[in-house]
Design a protein around this motif. Structure first.
Motif, short mmCIF file in Angstrom:
data_model
loop_
_atom_site.label_atom_id
_atom_site.label_comp_id
_atom_site.label_asym_id
_atom_site.label_seq_id
_atom_site.Cartn_x
_atom_site.Cartn_y
_atom_site.Cartn_z
N MET A 1 0.85 -1.17 0.00
CA MET A 1 0.00 0.00 0.00
C MET A 1 0.90 1.24 0.00
O MET A 1 1.86 1.32 0.74
CB MET A 1 -0.90 -0.03 1.24
N SER A 2 0.56 2.21 -0.85
CA SER A 2 1.39 3.41 -0.97
C SER A 2 1.24 4.29 0.27
O SER A 2 0.29 4.16 1.04
CB SER A 2 1.00 4.20 -2.21
N ARG A 3 2.18 5.20 0.43
CA ARG A 3 2.13 6.12 1.57
C ARG A 3 0.90 7.01 1.49
O ARG A 3 0.26 7.30 2.51
CB ARG A 3 3.40 6.96 1.62
N SER A 4 0.56 7.47 0.28
CA SER A 4 -0.61 8.34 0.15
C SER A 4 -1.89 7.57 0.49
O SER A 4 -2.80 8.11 1.12
CB SER A 4 -0.70 8.96 -1.24
N CYS A 5 -1.96 6.29 0.10
CA CYS A 5 -3.12 5.47 0.44
C CYS A 5 -3.22 5.29 1.95
O CYS A 5 -4.30 5.39 2.52
CB CYS A 5 -3.04 4.13 -0.27
N CYS A 6 -2.09 5.02 2.59
CA CYS A 6 -2.08 4.88 4.05
C CYS A 6 -2.55 6.16 4.73
O CYS A 6 -3.33 6.11 5.68
CB CYS A 6 -0.68 4.53 4.54
N ALA A 7 -2.09 7.30 4.23
CA ALA A 7 -2.49 8.58 4.81
C ALA A 7 -3.99 8.80 4.67
O ALA A 7 -4.66 9.24 5.61
CB ALA A 7 -1.72 9.72 4.16
N LEU A 8 -4.54 8.48 3.50
CA LEU A 8 -5.98 8.63 3.30
C LEU A 8 -6.77 7.66 4.16
O LEU A 8 -7.81 8.00 4.71
CB LEU A 8 -6.33 8.43 1.83
N LYS A 9 -6.26 6.43 4.30
CA LYS A 9 -6.94 5.41 5.10
C LYS A 9 -6.99 5.80 6.58
O LYS A 9 -7.89 5.41 7.30
CB LYS A 9 -6.24 4.06 4.92
N ILE A 10 -6.04 6.60 7.03
CA ILE A 10 -6.01 7.08 8.42
C ILE A 10 -6.84 8.36 8.56
O ILE A 10 -7.66 8.49 9.46
CB ILE A 10 -4.56 7.32 8.88
N ASN A 11 -6.61 9.32 7.65
CA ASN A 11 -7.22 10.63 7.80
C ASN A 11 -8.71 10.69 7.47
O ASN A 11 -9.45 11.43 8.13
CB ASN A 11 -6.45 11.66 6.95
N LEU A 12 -9.16 9.98 6.46
CA LEU A 12 -10.58 10.05 6.11
C LEU A 12 -11.49 9.46 7.19
O LEU A 12 -12.49 10.09 7.55
CB LEU A 12 -10.83 9.39 4.75
N PRO A 13 -11.18 8.28 7.76
CA PRO A 13 -12.03 7.79 8.86
C PRO A 13 -12.01 8.72 10.08
O PRO A 13 -13.00 8.82 10.80
CB PRO A 13 -11.43 6.43 9.20
N ALA A 14 -10.89 9.40 10.31
CA ALA A 14 -10.82 10.35 11.41
C ALA A 14 -11.82 11.50 11.22
O ALA A 14 -12.22 12.14 12.18
CB ALA A 14 -9.41 10.90 11.56
N ARG A 15 -12.23 11.71 9.97
CA ARG A 15 -13.22 12.74 9.65
C ARG A 15 -14.60 12.13 9.36
O ARG A 15 -15.43 12.72 8.71
CB ARG A 15 -12.72 13.57 8.47
N ARG A 16 -14.77 10.90 9.83
CA ARG A 16 -16.02 10.15 9.76
C ARG A 16 -16.45 9.72 8.36
O ARG A 16 -17.63 9.63 8.06
CB ARG A 16 -17.14 10.93 10.45
N TYR A 17 -15.48 9.47 7.49
CA TYR A 17 -15.75 8.87 6.19
C TYR A 17 -15.46 7.38 6.27
O TYR A 17 -14.46 6.97 6.86
CB TYR A 17 -14.86 9.48 5.10
N ALA A 18 -16.31 6.56 5.68
CA ALA A 18 -16.03 5.13 5.57
C ALA A 18 -15.07 4.92 4.41
O ALA A 18 -15.25 5.51 3.35
CB ALA A 18 -17.32 4.36 5.33
N VAL A 19 -14.06 4.11 4.60
CA VAL A 19 -13.04 3.89 3.58
C VAL A 19 -12.88 2.40 3.31
O VAL A 19 -12.72 1.61 4.23
CB VAL A 19 -11.68 4.48 4.03
#
Length: 96
Positions: A1-19
């Motif tokens: 998994m790319s670094r950008s994917c990891c960042a999105l997988k962490i940051n989007l759920p923190a903002r209440r988005y399902a990923v």
């Protein structure tokens, strides 16, 4: 998994988005067909499938907003159908 994917997988759920994530284009198309996402973040360079083939597959399943997030430094081939890659009023490519 790319670094950008990891960042999105962490940051989007923190903002209440399902990923949901997929490692390949085929897996992503299968997942999108089963889960009916509200939006798709897509890297144009997934293993085994061209990103444009993934866009075609997603579009065949119905209307879904697709945001291309990619580190690829290429321009779009003018022979490719523009309706697959742009929405009215949006450009083809963002340059930071």
């Amino acid at each position: 998994m790319s670094r950008s994917c990891c960042a999105l997988k962490i940051n989007l759920p923190a903002r209440r988005y399902a990923v949901l994530t997929a490692a390949t284009g085929a897996e992503g198309l299968d997942l999108a067909g089963r889960q009916l996402p509200e939006a798709v973040l897509l890297d144009l360079g997934p293993p085994e499938l061209d990103g444009m083939d993934v866009i075609r597959g997603l579009r065949a399943g119905g209307p879904v907003p697709i945001i291309v997030v990619s580190g690829l430094r290429r321009t779009l081939n003018p022979a490719r159908p523009r309706h697959l890659v742009t929405e009215p009023g949006l450009g083809d490519r963002f340059e930071p």
